[in-house]
Write an enzyme that holds these catalytic residues in place. Structure first.
Site, mmCIF file in Angstrom:
data_model
loop_
_atom_site.group_PDB
_atom_site.id
_atom_site.type_symbol
_atom_site.label_atom_id
_atom_site.label_comp_id
_atom_site.label_asym_id
_atom_site.label_seq_id
_atom_site.Cartn_x
_atom_site.Cartn_y
_atom_site.Cartn_z
ATOM 1 N N GLU A 1 24.033 83.937 27.964
ATOM 2 C CA GLU A 1 22.851 84.316 27.200
ATOM 3 C C GLU A 1 22.096 85.468 27.869
ATOM 4 O OE1 GLU A 1 20.981 80.887 24.668
ATOM 5 O OE2 GLU A 1 19.617 81.342 26.300
ATOM 6 N N HIS B 1 46.923 71.637 34.044
ATOM 7 C CA HIS B 1 47.987 71.099 33.196
ATOM 8 C C HIS B 1 47.780 71.454 31.731
ATOM 9 C CE1 HIS B 1 49.739 68.690 36.491
ATOM 10 N NE2 HIS B 1 48.522 68.889 36.964
ATOM 11 N N LYS C 1 20.513 80.880 13.250
ATOM 12 C CA LYS C 1 19.387 80.026 12.820
ATOM 13 C C LYS C 1 18.853 80.480 11.465
ATOM 14 C CE LYS C 1 17.613 79.009 17.438
ATOM 15 N NZ LYS C 1 16.488 79.204 18.350
HETATM 16 O O1 PA5 Z 1 17.470 80.149 26.880
HETATM 17 C C1 PA5 Z 1 16.847 79.887 25.839
HETATM 18 O O2 PA5 Z 1 15.659 80.175 25.724
HETATM 19 C C2 PA5 Z 1 17.480 79.115 24.698
HETATM 20 O O3 PA5 Z 1 18.826 78.990 24.757
HETATM 21 C C3 PA5 Z 1 16.846 77.753 24.614
HETATM 22 O O4 PA5 Z 1 17.064 77.098 25.833
HETATM 23 C C4 PA5 Z 1 17.360 76.883 23.490
HETATM 24 O O5 PA5 Z 1 17.494 77.620 22.318
HETATM 25 C C5 PA5 Z 1 16.386 75.737 23.252
HETATM 26 O O6 PA5 Z 1 15.151 76.233 22.855
HETATM 27 P P1 PA5 Z 1 13.839 75.361 22.815
HETATM 28 O O7 PA5 Z 1 13.573 74.830 24.172
HETATM 29 O O8 PA5 Z 1 12.763 76.308 22.355
HETATM 30 O O9 PA5 Z 1 14.048 74.243 21.826
#
Ligand code: PA5
Length: 441
Positions: A283, A304, A418
């Site tokens: 990310e 394996h 989303k």
């Molecule tokens: O790194 C990030 O910000 C995202 O991947 C969030 O961790 C994930 O989308 C969860 O988001 P939230 O804590 O707002 O529900």
């Protein structure tokens, strides 16, 4: 330090002078992080977090004690950065076959998928067990945990009636989001995720620390390990700063066409450390059509299944191998009277030595097959060494992202699915997009 990097197995693939060229870029990147002048600088709260978080440790431990005494199970609801960090740390210290009981509750996870079957089974599992819920969402609006919370809250109200509220803890933004509104309305006990910390960098906030403390892990030792690593990685000499070194090695290999990094583990308990790492790097770096693809394997299990590809397939892979030097258990192979299974040649060896030998043998085979290896030596799995590991990966990620020329602290790409999902599910405000998407189906 409990952690050190060994990069001799990359030197067949990159030259010392290439590391020299990258050094100034790594120094610059580290300085940019600390001066807070780089891209995404509103999200650098994690840099000094371990020291700040120590102040909250007592409050977290107090609530963890209450949960440990009154629950067989803690259900942590969250997705991405809101669950992977705690799951990674908890799994590293929890028996593969742990049971749910008061005094030492089992921490389980929900809201990290939208499978009806998973959540139905989870509710059935809670039948007859006492439980608390920790709903975690920084934005407070993420669909997966919101749905799981609605389901589990309803079940908690069925079981605990008016007292359900006392068993729900919300970890969210201090002002914004539906979860914040619900918490205020229902007077849930809450923890705040500060604005300057992104989800994937939040494991050392209450997001990770409360579930970790409920699992009986020493969060002060964890934070102190992270503080040690924070101090070591402030310096600008890569020979003494493992985060800089790791960032330089990854970028050197990437420039040579090694575009996939595989995190390799030999201990099943460390599986979720790789899962957490995958989010952290994927990310942070996968943007602007750039970035190393983070993958993970568990050896020798996956030797394996994926072993063939790694040894012999397309040559764009490098490995980062987590090597644990000492194991907390001692299990040796005994001599058998009849050596029918032919294993007496292993007599007297303990499983850890055998596993380490598998690691050495595999590393050598993979180098011969054209796969560079970075070895990450961890002395032993302790709360402190895992704290070091977490901060090491976070710091290296920031440096590496800046070296790559991306903003490591945003994640706009996550929004694309989303929006489409909201439109297709009929959420208000997404009507035009829904029309367009249906036209494409
Ligand atoms: O790194 C990030 O910000 C995202 O991947 C969030 O961790 C994930 O989308 C969860 O988001 P939230 O804590 O707002 O529900």
């Amino acid at each position: 330090m409990s952690l050190s990097l060994n990069y001799k197995n990359t030197l067949k693939f990159i030259n010392e002078y290439e590391m020299g060229y990258l050094e100034s870029s790594a120094v610059e990147a580290n300085k940019l992080l600390h001066s807070k002048k780089g891209a995404g600088n509103k999200f650098l709260g994690w840099l000094d977090l371990p020291t700040k978080a120590l102040k909250e440790a007592d409050k977290i431990n107090k609530l963890a004690k209450e949960i440990r005494e009154n629950a067989d199970v803690l259900v942590v609801i969250g997705i991405g950065g809101s669950y992977l960090g705690s799951r990674a740390v908890i799994d590293a210290f929890t028996s593969n076959f742990s049971e749910a009981k008061k005094g030492s509750p089992k921490v389980i996870f929900a809201g990290q998928n939208m499978s009806g079957q998973y959540h139905k089974e989870l509710i059935e599992y809670l039948d007859g067990k006492d439980f608390y819920i920790n709903i975690i969402s920084k934005s407070g609006t993420t669909t997966e945990p919101a749905i799981a919370f609605r389901l589990l809250k309803e079940y908690a109200e069925l079981r605990y009636k008016g007292d359900a509220k006392k068993r729900i803890i919300a970890t969210t933004d201090k002002k914004r989001g539906a979860l914040k509104t619900m918490s205020t309305e229902n007077k849930y006990r809450t923890f705040v995720i500060e604005d300057d910390i992104g989800g994937r960098f939040s494991v050392l906030t209450p997001v990770g620390l409360l579930p970790i403390a409920v699992a009986g892990i020493d969060i002060v030792a964890l934070l102190n390990g992270a503080i040690k690593m924070a101090n070591v990685t402030k310096g600008d000499k890569f020979q003494k700063n493992p985060a800089m070194l790791y960032a330089m090695l990854r970028n050197a290999l990437y420039n040579k066409g090694f575009t996939t990094e595989i995190m390799v583990n030999y201990v099943p308990r460390m599986f979720y450390i790789s899962e957490w790492w995958k989010q952290l790097y994927g990310e942070s770096e996968g943007k602007d059509n750039k970035g190393i693809f983070p993958a993970a394997v568990n050896f020798s299990t996956d030797l394996h299944s994926l072993g063939q590809y790694i040894q012999d397939g397309r040559r764009n892979i490098f490995e980062t191998v987590i090597s644990i030097n000492k194991e907390n258990v001692d299990l040796s192979i005994k001599t058998a009277d009849s050596d029918l299974d032919g294993l007496n040649y292993l007599s007297g060896l303990n499983m850890h030595e055998i596993n380490k030998t598998a690691l050495e043998a595999t590393v050598l085979a993979h180098i011969d097959g054209g796969v560079p290896n970075i070895i990450l030596d961890v002395d032993k799995i302790t709360a402190s060494s895992i704290g070091e590991l977490i901060y090491f990966f976070e710091k290296a990620c920031g440096i590496s992202g800046y070296m790559l020329g991306v903003n490591p602290f945003d994640q706009e790409g996550v929004e694309a699915y989303k929006k489409n999902m909201f439109a297709l599910l009929g959420k208000k405000g997404y009507e035009d997009l829904a029309k367009e998407l249906r036209g494409r189906k």
